[in-house]
Scaffold this active site. Structure first.
Site, PDB file in Angstrom:
ATOM      1  N   TYR A 104       0.851  -1.189   0.000  1.00  0.00           N
ATOM      2  CA  TYR A 104       0.000   0.000   0.000  1.00  0.00           C
ATOM      3  C   TYR A 104       0.883   1.233   0.000  1.00  0.00           C
ATOM      4  CZ  TYR A 104      -3.452   3.469   1.515  1.00  0.00           C
ATOM      5  OH  TYR A 104      -4.266   4.578   1.602  1.00  0.00           O
ATOM      6  N   ASP A 113       9.182   2.896   0.323  1.00  0.00           N
ATOM      7  CA  ASP A 113       8.088   3.500   1.068  1.00  0.00           C
ATOM      8  C   ASP A 113       8.248   3.065   2.520  1.00  0.00           C
ATOM      9  OD1 ASP A 113       5.802   4.231   2.347  1.00  0.00           O
ATOM     10  OD2 ASP A 113       4.444   3.675   0.698  1.00  0.00           O
ATOM     11  N   LYS A 158       3.774   8.867   9.153  1.00  0.00           N
ATOM     12  CA  LYS A 158       3.439   8.259  10.457  1.00  0.00           C
ATOM     13  C   LYS A 158       4.370   8.696  11.608  1.00  0.00           C
ATOM     14  CE  LYS A 158       0.453   4.972   8.345  1.00  0.00           C
ATOM     15  NZ  LYS A 158       0.497   4.115   7.181  1.00  0.00           N
TER      16      LYS A 158
HETATM   17  C1  LIG Z   1      -0.057   4.671   5.734  1.00  0.00           C
HETATM   18  C2  LIG Z   1       0.783   4.409   4.552  1.00  0.00           C
HETATM   19  C3  LIG Z   1       0.813   5.289   3.468  1.00  0.00           C
HETATM   20  C4  LIG Z   1      -0.116   6.455   3.343  1.00  0.00           C
HETATM   21  O1  LIG Z   1       0.097   7.416   4.323  1.00  0.00           O
HETATM   22  P1  LIG Z   1      -1.110   8.423   4.652  1.00  0.00           P
HETATM   23  O2  LIG Z   1      -0.490   9.373   5.626  1.00  0.00           O
HETATM   24  O3  LIG Z   1      -2.192   7.578   5.235  1.00  0.00           O
HETATM   25  O4  LIG Z   1      -1.505   9.059   3.385  1.00  0.00           O
HETATM   26  C5  LIG Z   1       1.713   5.055   2.445  1.00  0.00           C
HETATM   27  N1  LIG Z   1       2.530   3.997   2.484  1.00  0.00           N
HETATM   28  C6  LIG Z   1       2.527   3.120   3.509  1.00  0.00           C
HETATM   29  C7  LIG Z   1       3.493   1.977   3.499  1.00  0.00           C
HETATM   30  C8  LIG Z   1       1.631   3.276   4.564  1.00  0.00           C
HETATM   31  O5  LIG Z   1       1.579   2.376   5.533  1.00  0.00           O
END
Ligand SMILES: *Cc1c(COP(=O)(O)O)cnc(C)c1O
Length: 442
Positions: free
Chosen positions: A157, A252, A280
Site C-alpha cells: 500500500y 516507502d 506516520k
Molecule cells: C499509511 C501508509 C501510506 C499512506 O500514508 P497516509 O499518511 O495515510 O496518506 C503510504 N505507504 C505506507 C506503506 C503506509 O503504511
C-alpha cells in the site's frame, strides 16, 4: 478491570452502546461514518469503537471501556499516547502560532534529524501525509529518468494516489487495471505489477522493459497485507537491477521508517534506495509526510528544479514540533528498538505455542516490532497467500480479543504495532488473552 480479562463483568462492559449511537449519527454526515475506510471495522463485523482518550498503551472508548492499544494510530504512536515531551512541544508550538505559510527553524531541525539518521536521504521535503509524499516521489522519479513506468508490488500500500491504486492485471507485461473507481485505465496502465518476493518475475520484467522503468516502489518490509518480510536477497536484487537499468528505487518507509530501526528498514536491511518516503512516526501523531533522497534527484523539485510540488500547511509548526520531539526521544533512547523487538517476539512465540498446543493452523509473520497472524495457513510470503488466510477465524479472534481488553487492528491485513509504552504486564495480559481466544476458536 483489565487485570482479570476473564471476568463476566469485562464481557458485559464491552457492549458498544454509545459507539453504536455515534456511528449511526456519523453515518448520516460522513460517508460510511468514518474518515478512513478501515476504521469502519467492516472486515471484522464490528461497530467501530469511538475513542474518547488514550494514554500510554491504553485506549478508552465512548462506552468507557479501557483496552490495550495494538493499533497505535497505525504506527505513529511508537512512544505511546500522550508522551510528555511531544505533548509539551505541541503546546508550546500552539502558543506561538499555528501556521504562518513561511519557513521556520523547526523545519530545518526536523529535516536535519531525518537526514542525519537516514544515510540515503541528503535532502528532504515535508508534506502532510504519506500519500502526498508518494505522489511526489513518483513525479520526481519520472522527471529524473524521463520514463513513465512505475513498478509496484501487489499487496503493498502506498496511499491513495491514482497511480498506486492498482490491483489486478494479466501478467508481467500488462499494466494494472484500477483498484478504485475513478482511476483512468490509461493512467493505471503506467503502473506495472509484480508479486512481492518474486525474484524471477522481477528479473523477467527488467529483462523485458528495464529501460522504460522510471522506478520501483516497495515497502521494504510489507505491512499492509499483514506483515510480509522481504526474503533474503530480494531487496538486494531490486537494488542491483534498478542500478543496472538506471531506474530509481523508492522505499516507502511510511511504516518502517524510525520503526524497524532509527535508520528505518534501509538501515535494518542495509540497502540504500534512491528515494525514501516517510510519514506516520515522523509526525509524532500529527499529519506529516516526507520525501527524501539523493541531492541530485531532490534538487529537481521547485523552486530549484522543474518538478512542481507545494503545500499550504506543509512543515506546519505543530506537526514539526511533534515530529521533532518524537524523533528526539527515539534517538535519546536507542535501546527502545531492542525492547520493541523483544516484546513483539514474546507475542509471536505465544501465538505459535498456542497454535501448536490447540492444533490450530496459523502463521505469525514478524519484522521487528511489526507482526500479524494468519489463520488457516502455514506460510505467507506474498499477497496471494495472505488472501488465502481464514478471515472468519480472524473475525472471531478479533471479537474475543476485544472482549478481553485488547484493541487489535480491525483487519487481518494490518500489522499489530508494539509501542515503547507497552509494559511487561500489558504484554502478559495480551498473551493471556491470546491463549484464551485461540483455544476458543472453532
Ligand atoms: C499509511 C501508509 C501510506 C499512506 O500514508 P497516509 O499518511 O495515510 O496518506 C503510504 N505507504 C505506507 C506503506 C503506509 O503504511
Amino acid at each position: 478491570m483489565l487485570d482479570n480479562p476473564e471476568t463476566e463483568m469485562n464481557f458485559k462492559s464491552a457492549e458498544a452502546t454509545r459507539s453504536q449511537q455515534l456511528f449511526a449519527e456519523a453515518s448520516e454526515y460522513i460517508p460510511g461514518g468514518v474518515n478512513s475506510p478501515v476504521r469502519a471495522c467492516k472486515s471484522v463485523n464490528q461497530t467501530p469503537r469511538f475513542i474518547t482518550r488514550a494514554q500510554g498503551c491504553r485506549i478508552w472508548d465512548a462506552d468507557g471501556v479501557e483496552r490495550i492499544d495494538m493499533v497505535g494510530s497505525w504506527g505513529p504512536m511508537i512512544l505511546g499516547h500522550g508522551e510528555a515531551h511531544i505533548v509539551e512541544a505541541v503546546k508550546q508550538a500552539a502558543e506561538t502560532g499555528m501556521s504562518y505559510g513561511a519557513p521556520t527553524g523547526g523545519e530545518v531541525e526536523l529535516a536535519k534529524l531525518i537526514c542525519g539518521q537516514i544515510k540515503s536521504v541528503e535532502q528532504v521535503r515535508l508534506v502532510n501525509s504519506g500519500t502526498e509524499a508518494v505522489m511526489t516521489a513518483i513525479r520526481l522519479a519520472r522527471a529524473y529518468t524521463g520514463r513513465d513506468y512505475i513498478v509496484k508490488m501487489d499487496g503493498c500500500y502506498h496511499g491513495h494516489t491514482d497511480a498506486m491504486l492498482i490491483q489486478a492485471g494479466s501478467g508481467l507485461m500488462t499494466g494494472g487495471i484500477p483498484d478504485s473507481a475513478g482511476v483512468p485505465e490509461a493512467y493505471a496502465a503506467l503502473t506495472l505489477r509484480l508479486t512481492y518476493n518474486d525474484q524471477t518475475g522481477l528479473r523477467d520484467l527488467f529483462a523485458q522493459m528495464g529501460d522504460k522503468i522510471a522506478a520501483v516502489i516497495i515497502e521494504p518490509a510489507a505491512a499492509n497485507m499483514g506483515v510480509v518480510p522481504p526474503q533474503p536477497g530480494y531487496l538486494q536484487l531490486l537494488r542491483d537491477l534498478t542500478i543496472k537499468h538506471d531506474s530509481l528505487l523508492i522505499f516507502d518507509e511510511v511504516i518502517t521508517g524510525f520503526r524497524l530501526s532509527a535508520s528505518g528498514a534501509q538501515g535494518y536491511f542495509a540497502i540504500n534506495p534512491d528515494l525514501t518516503v516517510l510519514g506516520k512516526i515522523i509526525g509524532g501523531g500529527l499529519p506529516v509526510g516526507a520525501v527524501g533522497g539523493r541531492r541530485d534527484i531532490m534538487s529537481m523539485l521547485a523552486p530549484v528544479g522543474p518538478v512542481y510540488q507545494a503545500g499550504t500547511l506543509s512543515g506546519n509548526p505543530l506537526a514539526v514540533a511533534a515530529g521533532r520531539a518524537a524523533l528526539t526521544r527515539l534517538l535519546e533512547q536507542p535501546w527502545i528498538y531492542e525492547q520493541l523487538e523483544q516484546k513483539a517476539k514474546e507475542i509471536e512465540v505465544c501465538i505459535n505455542e498456542t497454535g501448536r498446543e490447540t492444533g490450530t493452523l496459523l502463521t505469525v509473520n514478524r519484522c521487528g516490532s511489526l507482526l500479524s497472524v494468519f489463520f488457516g495457513t502455514g506460510s505467507v510470503t506474498n499477497d496471494v497467500q495472505a488472501q488465502s488466510a481464514d478471515r472468519t477465524m480472524y473475525t472471531d479472534f478479533y471479537a474475543r480479543m476485544l472482549n478481553r481488553g485488547v484493541y487489535l487492528p480491525p483487519s487481518m491485513f494490518e500489522a499489530w504495532f508494539i509501542s515503547a509504552a507497552h509494559q511487561p504486564e500489558d504484554i502478559n495480559h495480551i498473551k493471556r488473552a491470546i491463549r484464551s481466544s485461540i483455544s476458543e476458536l472453532k
